[in-house]
Design a protein around this motif. Sequence first.
Motif: not given
Length: 333
Positions: A84-93, A102-108, A126-134
């Motif tokens: 959370s101390s590096v704002s680029a993570h949220s911006e990039t997400a 959506m179809g990609w995330l629905n398969r998670m 909780l649904y979209s956090y794999p995008v933040l992980m990317a």
Amino acid sequence: MGKKIFSGVQPTGNLHLGNYLGAIKNFVKLNNEDQNECVFCVVDLHAITVAQNPKKLKDNIYETIATFIACGIDPKKSIIFNQSSVSAHSETAWILSCVARMGWLNRMTQFKEKAGKDKEKASIGLYSYPVLMAADILLYDTTHVPVGDDQKQHLELCRDIAQKFNNDFNADNFFKIPEPLIQKEFSRIMSLRDGTKKMSKSELSDLSRINLTDDKEQIINKIKKAKTDTLQLPSASADLEKRPEAKNLMGIYSSLMDVSLEDTINKFSGKNFSEFKENLSQVMVDKIYPISLEIKKLLREKKYLDKILLEGTQKADKIASEKVKKIQELVGF
């Protein structure tokens, strides 16, 4: 050529033997290989996908940083910071969530497991956090990501997102396509009370796990009470397939000793569990108890931990903010 490695650990508190053998011990090894560039992140943004007590979350961030250092990750050689101390993570997400589908995330499968039966009540995070992980991974031009079985699918998604971004914005190789790093000679660490369930901090009985903050007596007591069967220890690994508790304990011994399961089987073949447990307790006290002492010592030195976090944040922010500027240019901002 060295690897650029990124990995994140959620600050959920109470890190245990499964976290150590499944991830942190491997981080230490990667940190110690001179040619590697390692970024180890406490992923506090991921933690809030489910409700957290704010004070407890802050304490858990400190505990995770202390655990990294106590286990042997050198903050001079690797970057250690909280997400959370590096704002680029949220911006990039956000930008990548407009590229992901959506179809990609629905398969998670992990979302289905974590959300349970009432998916409507789960948070969007909780649904979209794999995008933040990317975003976490791709910001650092990561070439390799240490993954367990439960994260392979998320890394595949990360690779898909990177490829699609590169194609969409005519930016060949802008995002590196990261490879998985899978530990060899590693047994998944299961509960000490039930060899068919993963060791977890959420299990009600504290006897089910070895916490990295346990003292000597707790470690010895938990191994003594660990579930076993009535047979002698086997002479071949095939004999362990129907003996989950024996397989788990022998796997833990092998991982702590850095030997193969076959070596452990050869050493203890035909012996009783009581003798094996004495050996396992001794190894665990030798390897885990010093970590426990060091974590407790570091948690009394908050200023030192703050210094590590500040230095790590500055290093991470320098890399990530440069990358996010280039992302914005490509997108047209």
